[in-house]
Motif scaffolding. Sequence first.
Motif, short mmCIF file in Angstrom:
data_model
loop_
_atom_site.label_atom_id
_atom_site.label_comp_id
_atom_site.label_asym_id
_atom_site.label_seq_id
_atom_site.Cartn_x
_atom_site.Cartn_y
_atom_site.Cartn_z
N THR A 290 0.85 -1.18 0.00
CA THR A 290 0.00 0.00 0.00
C THR A 290 0.90 1.24 0.00
N ASN A 291 0.44 2.26 -0.63
CA ASN A 291 1.15 3.54 -0.66
C ASN A 291 1.50 3.94 0.77
N PRO A 292 2.78 4.25 1.05
CA PRO A 292 3.19 4.63 2.41
C PRO A 292 2.40 5.81 2.98
N GLU A 293 1.99 6.73 2.13
CA GLU A 293 1.20 7.87 2.59
C GLU A 293 -0.17 7.42 3.09
N VAL A 294 -0.75 6.43 2.42
CA VAL A 294 -2.03 5.89 2.84
C VAL A 294 -1.88 5.20 4.20
N VAL A 295 -0.81 4.42 4.34
CA VAL A 295 -0.55 3.73 5.61
C VAL A 295 -0.35 4.74 6.73
N ALA A 296 0.42 5.81 6.47
CA ALA A 296 0.66 6.85 7.47
C ALA A 296 -0.66 7.51 7.88
N ASN A 297 -1.55 7.73 6.94
CA ASN A 297 -2.86 8.32 7.25
C ASN A 297 -3.70 7.38 8.10
N ILE A 298 -3.63 6.09 7.80
CA ILE A 298 -4.37 5.11 8.59
C ILE A 298 -3.84 5.10 10.02
N TYR A 299 -2.52 5.07 10.18
CA TYR A 299 -1.91 5.06 11.51
C TYR A 299 -2.27 6.33 12.28
N SER A 300 -2.24 7.46 11.60
CA SER A 300 -2.59 8.73 12.24
C SER A 300 -4.05 8.72 12.71
N SER A 301 -4.93 8.19 11.88
CA SER A 301 -6.35 8.11 12.24
C SER A 301 -6.56 7.17 13.42
N LEU A 302 -5.84 6.06 13.44
CA LEU A 302 -5.95 5.13 14.56
C LEU A 302 -5.47 5.78 15.85
N PHE A 303 -4.37 6.50 15.77
CA PHE A 303 -3.85 7.17 16.96
C PHE A 303 -4.89 8.16 17.50
N ALA A 304 -5.49 8.93 16.60
CA ALA A 304 -6.50 9.91 17.01
C ALA A 304 -7.70 9.22 17.66
N LYS A 305 -8.03 8.03 17.18
CA LYS A 305 -9.15 7.28 17.74
C LYS A 305 -8.87 6.89 19.20
N PHE A 306 -7.62 6.55 19.50
CA PHE A 306 -7.23 6.20 20.87
C PHE A 306 -7.07 7.43 21.75
N ASP A 307 -6.60 8.53 21.18
CA ASP A 307 -6.30 9.75 21.94
C ASP A 307 -7.58 10.56 22.12
N HIS A 308 -8.43 10.12 23.03
CA HIS A 308 -9.76 10.71 23.23
C HIS A 308 -9.74 12.20 23.54
N ASN A 309 -8.76 12.65 24.32
CA ASN A 309 -8.73 14.07 24.70
C ASN A 309 -7.79 14.91 23.83
N SER A 310 -7.27 14.30 22.77
CA SER A 310 -6.41 14.99 21.78
C SER A 310 -5.22 15.72 22.40
N ASP A 311 -4.60 15.09 23.42
CA ASP A 311 -3.44 15.73 24.04
C ASP A 311 -2.12 15.22 23.47
N GLY A 312 -2.19 14.38 22.45
CA GLY A 312 -0.98 13.91 21.79
C GLY A 312 -0.37 12.66 22.38
N VAL A 313 -0.96 12.14 23.45
CA VAL A 313 -0.51 10.88 24.06
C VAL A 313 -1.73 10.06 24.44
N ILE A 314 -1.50 8.77 24.64
CA ILE A 314 -2.58 7.87 25.01
C ILE A 314 -2.34 7.36 26.42
N SER A 315 -3.28 7.65 27.29
CA SER A 315 -3.18 7.18 28.68
C SER A 315 -3.64 5.72 28.75
#
Length: 109
Positions: free
Chosen positions: A65-90
């Motif tokens: 898969t295009n690396p940019e697509v993979v990076a977007n998927i990973y970024s979206s997954l991280f945002a899904k876990f980071d409920h308060n959008s503070d840049g880290v996952i508790s």
Amino acid sequence: MSVELIDSTMIINFIEEKEEFASAVRCRFAELDIDQDGVLCYSEMLKEFQSLRSVETDFGNDVKTNPEVVANIYSSLFAKFDHNSDGVISLKEYMTETKKMMKDISTAS
């Protein structure tokens, strides 16, 4: 080689075993928390995301898969876990999202 089949009932039963579930999630969180600071940053979560190798192949055909697509998927997954959008996952965020994802998997048709 052994094969284990996991069905939706097993997933739900595991989630409902609150102590067992919490212990398993805490253990996985600790494995991912490389710097042991009590939160997961994006680079630490990459280890978890990259374990989902099926995202990077086209159903076993070794088509990358295009690396940019993979990076977007990973970024979206991280945002899904980071409920308060503070840049880290508790741990709480990780546990909540893991539970939600497992429930979603158990009810998928």
